[in-house]
Design a protein around this motif. Sequence first.
Motif, PDB file in Angstrom:
ATOM      1  N   ARG C   2      89.487  21.928  23.768  1.00 21.74           N
ATOM      2  CA  ARG C   2      90.421  20.905  24.222  1.00 21.74           C
ATOM      3  C   ARG C   2      89.654  19.597  24.494  1.00 21.74           C
ATOM      4  NH1 ARG C   2      94.136  23.776  28.778  1.00 21.74           N
ATOM      5  NH2 ARG C   2      95.402  21.938  28.295  1.00 21.74           N
ATOM      6  N   TYR C 167      98.177  23.571  20.562  1.00 18.06           N
ATOM      7  CA  TYR C 167      97.296  22.459  20.229  1.00 18.06           C
ATOM      8  C   TYR C 167      96.236  22.950  19.253  1.00 18.06           C
ATOM      9  CZ  TYR C 167      93.789  18.817  20.721  1.00 18.06           C
ATOM     10  OH  TYR C 167      92.872  17.830  20.444  1.00 18.06           O
ATOM     11  N   LEU C 175      99.332  20.296  29.185  1.00 15.12           N
ATOM     12  CA  LEU C 175      98.884  19.301  28.201  1.00 15.12           C
ATOM     13  C   LEU C 175      98.653  17.941  28.849  1.00 15.12           C
ATOM     14  CD1 LEU C 175     101.534  20.013  25.384  1.00 15.12           C
ATOM     15  CD2 LEU C 175      99.248  20.997  25.620  1.00 15.12           C
ATOM     16  N   GLU C 179      96.395  15.681  24.234  1.00 15.33           N
ATOM     17  CA  GLU C 179      96.916  16.893  23.592  1.00 15.33           C
ATOM     18  C   GLU C 179      98.393  16.732  23.248  1.00 15.33           C
ATOM     19  OE1 GLU C 179      94.094  20.224  25.813  1.00 15.33           O
ATOM     20  OE2 GLU C 179      95.859  19.426  26.856  1.00 15.33           O
ATOM     21  N   ASP C 180      99.135  16.175  24.180  1.00 12.69           N
ATOM     22  CA  ASP C 180     100.581  16.060  24.031  1.00 12.69           C
ATOM     23  C   ASP C 180     100.948  15.269  22.788  1.00 12.69           C
ATOM     24  OD1 ASP C 180     103.225  16.469  24.831  1.00 12.69           O
ATOM     25  OD2 ASP C 180     103.280  14.586  25.944  1.00 12.69           O
ATOM     26  N   ALA C 183     100.138  17.697  19.767  1.00 14.07           N
ATOM     27  CA  ALA C 183     100.510  19.116  19.796  1.00 14.07           C
ATOM     28  C   ALA C 183     101.616  19.399  18.788  1.00 14.07           C
ATOM     29  CB  ALA C 183     100.969  19.513  21.198  1.00 14.07           C
ATOM     30  N   ASP C 186     105.634  21.736  22.043  1.00 12.51           N
ATOM     31  CA  ASP C 186     105.535  21.288  23.429  1.00 12.51           C
ATOM     32  C   ASP C 186     106.660  21.965  24.199  1.00 12.51           C
ATOM     33  OD1 ASP C 186     105.255  19.865  25.767  1.00 12.51           O
ATOM     34  OD2 ASP C 186     106.050  17.993  24.963  1.00 12.51           O
TER      35      ASP C 186
END
Lengths: 237, 237, 237, 237, 237, 237
Positions: C2, C167, C175, C179-180, C183, C186
Amino acid sequence: MRPSKRAADELRAVTLERGVSKHAEGSCLVKFGDTHVLCTASLEERVPPWLRGQNRGWVTAEYGMLPRATGDRMRREASAGKQSGRTQEIQRLIGRSLRAVVNLEALGENQITVDCDVIQADGGTRTASITGAWVALRDCIEWMKARDMVSGEVLKDHIAAISCGIYEGAPVLDLDYAEDSTAETDANFVLTGSGGIVEIQGTAEGAPFSEEEFGKLMGLAKLGIGKLVDLQKMAIL
Amino acid sequence: MRPSKRAADELRAVTLERGVSKHAEGSCLVKFGDTHVLCTASLEERVPPWLRGQNRGWVTAEYGMLPRATGDRMRREASAGKQSGRTQEIQRLIGRSLRAVVNLEALGENQITVDCDVIQADGGTRTASITGAWVALRDCIEWMKARDMVSGEVLKDHIAAISCGIYEGAPVLDLDYAEDSTAETDANFVLTGSGGIVEIQGTAEGAPFSEEEFGKLMGLAKLGIGKLVDLQKMAIL
Amino acid sequence: MRPSKRAADELRAVTLERGVSKHAEGSCLVKFGDTHVLCTASLEERVPPWLRGQNRGWVTAEYGMLPRATGDRMRREASAGKQSGRTQEIQRLIGRSLRAVVNLEALGENQITVDCDVIQADGGTRTASITGAWVALRDCIEWMKARDMVSGEVLKDHIAAISCGIYEGAPVLDLDYAEDSTAETDANFVLTGSGGIVEIQGTAEGAPFSEEEFGKLMGLAKLGIGKLVDLQKMAIL
Amino acid sequence: MRPSKRAADELRAVTLERGVSKHAEGSCLVKFGDTHVLCTASLEERVPPWLRGQNRGWVTAEYGMLPRATGDRMRREASAGKQSGRTQEIQRLIGRSLRAVVNLEALGENQITVDCDVIQADGGTRTASITGAWVALRDCIEWMKARDMVSGEVLKDHIAAISCGIYEGAPVLDLDYAEDSTAETDANFVLTGSGGIVEIQGTAEGAPFSEEEFGKLMGLAKLGIGKLVDLQKMAIL
Amino acid sequence: MRPSKRAADELRAVTLERGVSKHAEGSCLVKFGDTHVLCTASLEERVPPWLRGQNRGWVTAEYGMLPRATGDRMRREASAGKQSGRTQEIQRLIGRSLRAVVNLEALGENQITVDCDVIQADGGTRTASITGAWVALRDCIEWMKARDMVSGEVLKDHIAAISCGIYEGAPVLDLDYAEDSTAETDANFVLTGSGGIVEIQGTAEGAPFSEEEFGKLMGLAKLGIGKLVDLQKMAIL
Amino acid sequence: MRPSKRAADELRAVTLERGVSKHAEGSCLVKFGDTHVLCTASLEERVPPWLRGQNRGWVTAEYGMLPRATGDRMRREASAGKQSGRTQEIQRLIGRSLRAVVNLEALGENQITVDCDVIQADGGTRTASITGAWVALRDCIEWMKARDMVSGEVLKDHIAAISCGIYEGAPVLDLDYAEDSTAETDANFVLTGSGGIVEIQGTAEGAPFSEEEFGKLMGLAKLGIGKLVDLQKMAIL
């Protein structure tokens, strides 16, 4: 020759279909050819603030068009955040026309709102709206009568409307969009079943028109509205 | 026993009627029982400003309800001057769902707006909208194909939606208004034709629900959406 | 890996600071990493018009973002003249979530409005808002108890929320913005302290997701919300 | 007997005062008795977006009332945040009426906006507005001619307007407020200097009216507008 | 005796905390006692339409209050759909004040928007906003300098503001809410670091005040602003 | 030399014409040279909701400009859908200024709204508005006295306003538009008949100004307002 091949004094195919809404106290899907308007009459047991305590009711109307009722998609008025001047002008006309044949005292402290929503447009949406709105309004009043909510005659007469215009130099009845967009003169007539005039709106789109021409348009209108009132009578048999 | 006497896993009568609009490039009148939504797809040969020059298209949706689509008349959003939070939430959902199955690159610099207007409401207007919107969208894309406006596969899959809920303790499929207004839990599912999940929205109206209950709702949804996709396929034969 | 180097099931640093407002009956500054939301609970001794005379209270929420809470400055909604669809969607979610754990009868004819204002955003503003709003709401109810304004248990349980997503192919918890924004999927979960589900919202941003993937996200959410509820308990010690 | 003691076919005292604005390219303070309207014509060397590149100009109108132009103070439309349906209807009428006598091609790519602001109202504000607006418009066009901005005849004819109505059973010309508020029928006529009809709006306020009655109103209107056009001619000598 | 026990010429505890926003090019959390305002400066590489092509930049400000910044919750302006007159008055004042010390030519075609959002209010929010905004603006300009986006001196001087008033007959400096709500006279002063006056706003809340009294208020203001400028200088060391 | 050839301490030609409105309880057409403002005072026998039941009245003001009051036509605020920040700032100032000389208790539960509508603008519209508004307000109160609606002294003093500025380095009185648009410093003063200060607003448009300069402006203002109050006294003889 009209684009639709109709005779100068010929209406489009007109249908008035009642009871099309599961919820409304009165409803009518009116079609003037390809112009389709859904009219619903909604009863509320209250009146606007300025009318309270006077033992009288009120009839009002709202008008709208689905965004793709027209050839090009129009912006949704709810999204734009306001109703156009044209929308407000039409809904005021519908409301005035309906009130002309309603005995507001007999209605008691109730308000009927007639919504006229254009599902598909091909010219003449305001005249179709008035003609169909009368049917929805009448069924709403019948609904009230069946529940002993009103006594006496609430509805005094029929009301219907039609447009006339001068198209390629000739007076014609019930303009569709192809005619309306090029007509030199456009007039809307709202008449009662007994032939009384409630509203006349005549506009020169191009050159001004003469009193004689206007007389011919009114002659056509009386003829057409006579037929519309007959169709209303058949619809409510 | 459900108010409508339906079995727990039984959809309402669903119909998808195409070509109902004279003007729109694609259209579908979808009925889930007494819930009737008119979906029209409108093509514009331009994209929103933030997307210009990227060789990609856009699909968006707008949602509205006629004022008397419901049991009590609601205020017209165009007259109130703004769209409610609920309206905006639903039209965002419809747009996202449709875009999930569209290849925006293949669409070229064109925008398709799908208007979903609820003519009559009896619960499940958003799920009926998505299911009908797919048909309208598909016909709009076919219209473009016939004019060589797109090449390649624009539409990747079917998309359809259904609600499920826990009604009087039991999981049921396709809530109507009578059920929806008293259900303890209400969930909307949007799935593709191949069974992929695009959107899940589950809400506890009363007591919170468990993961096991949620699993049962999803099972019902997969069953129901399978049937809706079959109906879409039959509609476009 | 991440972007933040967190493990897949690792929350950001979460803090819940109470009593941050001189005026509000309850308040909490909640931080999920760089996402900072100020939650204030305001008591009014009246209820909305549609609830009057029913001996029940109401809990509602409003949500806002400072214009420069985000990477690029956004237009101020007060200046634009309306709240976006996203804002309305989120504040409706916060309100529903809080009401799920409140005994509205025990609240009496009082309304509590929880304002969640995002001071700084880095993803997950709605889940941070719900988690912090519970603390502000709880302190407001304690304030009322100390003045004998309510009797019985008003607050039935904890409520907290977290996002999960897929992700780069892997399910991850909480997130952040980095990441959001990329992704594939979600999902937001709102759960009670006892593990009941109040709200699930899952959206495929790219390809549709499977039921199995969704199950993994729910597993992460239960883990994360368990930790958030523990933090709420510590905060109110 | 009319409240003002006027004969049935008698206008109120009408004055047309030119050049009342230091800034406007054309201006006229028109008085129909106690109805006073300030008309200013403003030139802009651009046209609305939908008219660009067509070598044609545009004439439009806006209408407003000072809050205390009327017997009771009305809410200021700028403060209410929108123009009423009545305002929009009137300003659309004024614009249409003026355009009927303007050669838009000869105007070039210029727009003239005529603002009609009612300083004091006593009935007939829309007819006074049209009559005065023509004078303001004419002076604006003269201003352009003096600067060689237009060639050829831009203004094709005079335009003026008057109301007629049936008051206590008798047709009368130029209704003042005392008559207007109780008249059974109210009609507005917009005619050119050469007697062509540009707009007719007739409304039954109470009982419907007959074609014969309408004919009498039109006769009065022709008489009255003839006098107004004479006054316009004298004003611009 | 002042409610806060401060001497007549004593400021509240003032702090200026820089770099409080992860995203903004410049930011400052300013506290005048219990009045807390978050100021962020946002750079955009474009100017308003009316300024394009003039090789000059623009500095503007927006002001807002969180709904529960105050003793009673106020309606959220974004929800009300418009900014109050007070809000607009204050943000215009902040913008004017900042522009008074900026060399707009040296800024190039860039716009800096300073948002002043009141997190907590206890009187003097506009003066705290101006004082903190200067710090945020200064750091934004430093950010630009570090990237060679500007050359020459953009910032010509310090700017800071303070309120003074006549409270229970005596002139006092830096009114808090308890004083402000009962002061007979309230005046706001905006001065540069070199003592030049940029803005004076004095209002008699009760009885009119005299020139002599006004002179005393100005004396206090000069003292207080001198201290505020010293604090700004220390903050940016 | 001033563009208008006036001496530094010379007012423009000022006239105050009373009774210009047929409907309003008090009215005044005020002219400061080419700046013309119509002020009407409207009485309503009710107060705003927040003042009910307190045996006190209220005086408020609204301000507007006709679209072509200015050199270039400005957009009509009613059409734009909102009042500008400038409009709101000015109408708040007028209201505050009038209330400073009114005994609200003696007014009883009545509200007087003074509308100040700028018919033609040439600088100083807010100061002309205040000066004329006092006359309209005074006549409205006399109207009430004549009907025994108030007892005791409602109006405590005169109120008038003037602008001063530094134009080409010299302090001058009563700026017209030509001066106002280039003045380095612009200050508005609102004083009572007995010389008390009600409002001071001084703004550096260019370089900051000094306390000494400000003192000179105040000296001019006291002189000018003395003359305006004399004119008010003559107007109401």
